[in-house]
Design a protein around this motif. Sequence first.
Motif, mmCIF file in Angstrom:
data_model
loop_
_atom_site.group_PDB
_atom_site.id
_atom_site.type_symbol
_atom_site.label_atom_id
_atom_site.label_comp_id
_atom_site.label_asym_id
_atom_site.label_seq_id
_atom_site.Cartn_x
_atom_site.Cartn_y
_atom_site.Cartn_z
ATOM 1 N N ASP A 159 -21.922 42.720 -52.573
ATOM 2 C CA ASP A 159 -22.885 42.306 -53.596
ATOM 3 C C ASP A 159 -23.224 43.499 -54.478
ATOM 4 O O ASP A 159 -24.055 44.301 -54.107
ATOM 5 C CB ASP A 159 -24.150 41.758 -52.899
ATOM 6 N N THR A 209 -27.751 37.040 -54.225
ATOM 7 C CA THR A 209 -28.054 37.927 -53.102
ATOM 8 C C THR A 209 -28.698 37.151 -51.951
ATOM 9 O O THR A 209 -28.309 37.289 -50.792
ATOM 10 C CB THR A 209 -28.981 39.067 -53.571
ATOM 11 N N GLU A 217 -25.953 47.349 -55.251
ATOM 12 C CA GLU A 217 -26.990 47.259 -56.276
ATOM 13 C C GLU A 217 -28.373 47.660 -55.780
ATOM 14 O O GLU A 217 -29.090 48.368 -56.463
ATOM 15 C CB GLU A 217 -27.051 45.826 -56.807
ATOM 16 N N GLU A 218 -28.711 47.146 -54.593
ATOM 17 C CA GLU A 218 -30.060 47.415 -54.090
ATOM 18 C C GLU A 218 -29.997 48.322 -52.877
ATOM 19 O O GLU A 218 -29.099 48.192 -52.052
ATOM 20 C CB GLU A 218 -30.735 46.105 -53.663
HETATM 21 MG MG LIG Z 1 -28.424 40.141 -56.623
#
Ligand SMILES: [Mg+2]
Length: 249
Positions: free
Chosen positions: A136, A45, A68-69
């Motif tokens: 990502d 990331t 993901e985030e």
């Molecule tokens: Mg990551």
Amino acid sequence: MENFDPYYPVEFIKTGIPGFDRLCGGGIPLGSQVLLYGMPGAGKTLFCMELLYRNAKFGIPSVFISTEERKEDLIRNSLEVFSSFEDLDRFFQDKIINVEYLRGIDAIKSREEFEETLSKMGQIIKSNKAKIVVLDSVSNLRSRFRNDRTYTRAVAYISEFGRSLNITGIATLEMLGKESSQKLGGLYTTSMFDGIVDLNLKDIGGEYQYVINIPKFRRTEHSTVTAPYMITSKGFDILVEGKGKPQQH
Ligand SMILES: [Mg+2]
Ligand SMILES: Nc1ncnc2c1ncn2[C@@H]1O[C@H](COP(=O)(O)OP(=O)(O)O)[C@@H](O)[C@H]1O
């Protein structure tokens, strides 16, 4: 498949990370579709974020699609780690680096929903006039597909989508153990990517260290050296031995 003229000079996207640009033979050939894989915590990331930051400094707009985030978490964490990156916050605010949290990629139920999701990404990319796009990651897509072959087909579709938009694309993939390069993280093959970058842990003289390696990259005379690296507040510090000055912007 390859529709470039081998005699036409290759243009590069510089990552601005001196060690990486050297490993990569000058940078990432423009329009490449790249797979960046590594274990959790290896720096996938942050590597992508630094690349977008370095390019934003030259006015190159990008989109960072995170599956993901959450956007706020991703931004906060990047600012915390890269505390010496001036302007990073401004690039986020001005959407030179446009961070998008793609909710529910792991809840896609049908081919229609998958294509709808891609088309939504396409709109964001076009409206941002992005030249570089990070996805990502593609790892949490795996559970939506019956098997590795159908998952592989979906990732190939995403990579083709990147080509059709004429962007340089970087997809990240989580690796949990030792896997053969023919089958990574549930992908049956990785032939749809022009370049593969591997972030890994290696036992160097009894001590584990993070190392970076480029097993494959089309259109560039990349090195196959395995180089140790550290993540600092000034960015990735990749220790490439040998002659040659680090490339500067
Ligand atoms: Mg990551
Ligand atoms: N806020 C932070 N402060 C200090 N170190 C951090 C912070 N966030 C991440 N790191 C370090 O950077 C490493 C890479 O993080 P990240 O890029 O999120 O890894 P990946 O995406 O490969 O899972 C982490 O293992 C950690 O050591």
